[in-house]
Design a protein around this motif. Structure first.
Motif, short mmCIF file in Angstrom:
data_model
loop_
_atom_site.label_atom_id
_atom_site.label_comp_id
_atom_site.label_asym_id
_atom_site.label_seq_id
_atom_site.Cartn_x
_atom_site.Cartn_y
_atom_site.Cartn_z
N VAL A 57 0.85 -1.18 0.00
CA VAL A 57 0.00 0.00 0.00
C VAL A 57 0.89 1.24 0.00
O VAL A 57 1.81 1.34 0.81
N LYS A 58 0.60 2.15 -0.90
CA LYS A 58 1.34 3.41 -0.95
C LYS A 58 0.36 4.57 -0.89
O LYS A 58 -0.58 4.64 -1.66
N TRP A 59 0.62 5.49 0.04
CA TRP A 59 -0.19 6.68 0.20
C TRP A 59 0.70 7.89 -0.12
O TRP A 59 1.86 7.94 0.32
N LEU A 66 1.81 9.68 -7.02
CA LEU A 66 1.59 8.23 -6.99
C LEU A 66 2.41 7.49 -8.05
O LEU A 66 2.79 6.35 -7.85
N GLY A 67 2.70 8.15 -9.16
CA GLY A 67 3.47 7.51 -10.22
C GLY A 67 4.87 7.10 -9.78
O GLY A 67 5.45 6.15 -10.31
N GLN A 68 5.40 7.79 -8.79
CA GLN A 68 6.74 7.49 -8.29
C GLN A 68 6.71 6.67 -6.99
O GLN A 68 7.74 6.44 -6.39
N LEU A 103 -3.00 5.20 -2.99
CA LEU A 103 -4.00 6.07 -2.38
C LEU A 103 -3.50 7.51 -2.34
O LEU A 103 -2.33 7.76 -2.07
N ALA A 104 -4.43 8.44 -2.58
CA ALA A 104 -4.16 9.87 -2.41
C ALA A 104 -5.49 10.54 -2.09
O ALA A 104 -6.55 10.07 -2.53
N PRO A 105 -5.46 11.62 -1.31
CA PRO A 105 -6.71 12.31 -0.97
C PRO A 105 -7.48 12.73 -2.23
O PRO A 105 -6.88 13.16 -3.22
N GLY A 106 -8.78 12.54 -2.19
CA GLY A 106 -9.63 12.97 -3.29
C GLY A 106 -9.63 12.05 -4.50
O GLY A 106 -10.21 12.38 -5.53
N THR A 107 -8.98 10.89 -4.38
CA THR A 107 -8.97 9.94 -5.50
C THR A 107 -9.48 8.58 -5.02
O THR A 107 -9.39 8.26 -3.84
N ARG A 108 -9.98 7.81 -5.96
CA ARG A 108 -10.39 6.44 -5.64
C ARG A 108 -9.13 5.60 -5.51
O ARG A 108 -8.13 5.84 -6.20
#
Length: 118
Positions: A57-59, A66-68, A103-108
């Motif tokens: 899991v990467k936040w 997120l690409g990196q 995962l990132a805020p505001g994204t699915r």
């Protein structure tokens, strides 16, 4: 531990909890979280229909980062950890794979299935 590192650690734990919750809604049974081995850590282990997924899991604080978030070195560590404990979670006849959830805020949540192909 530095304050910056503590915040990153807390956000990582929150991300793992969010990913586990999301997986459960998708029909996965979460078997374990934060499994530590001498070779590395597995964030989540989940089962669905004869398949056991070992999930990194990467936040990140924004979707652009997120690409990196994941690279071959990180996935190789997860794969080594799976080699050490995979047999403890997968039943005979079940398939295993390594997935990633970003995962990132505001994204699915973005679920990358079979992310490790050695």
């Amino acid at each position: 531990m530095s304050a910056k590192r503590e915040i990153a650690e807390r956000k990582g734990r929150e991300g793992e909890a969010q990913a586990a919750q999301w997986l459960a809604v998708q029909g996965w049974e979460v078997l374990a979280q934060r499994v530590k081995t001498p070779l590395g850590e597995i964030d989540l282990i989940a089962r669905k229909q004869g398949l056991v997924a070992f999930i990194e899991v990467k936040w990140r604080k924004n979707a652009a980062a997120l690409g990196q978030a994941i690279d071959e070195r990180r996935l190789a560590r997860v794969a080594a950890a799976v080699e050490a404990v995979g047999h403890e979670y997968a039943q005979p006849g079940e398939d295993m794979r390594i997935d990633v959830i970003l995962l990132a805020p505001g994204t699915r949540p973005r679920h990358i299935e079979n992310a490790w192909m050695p």
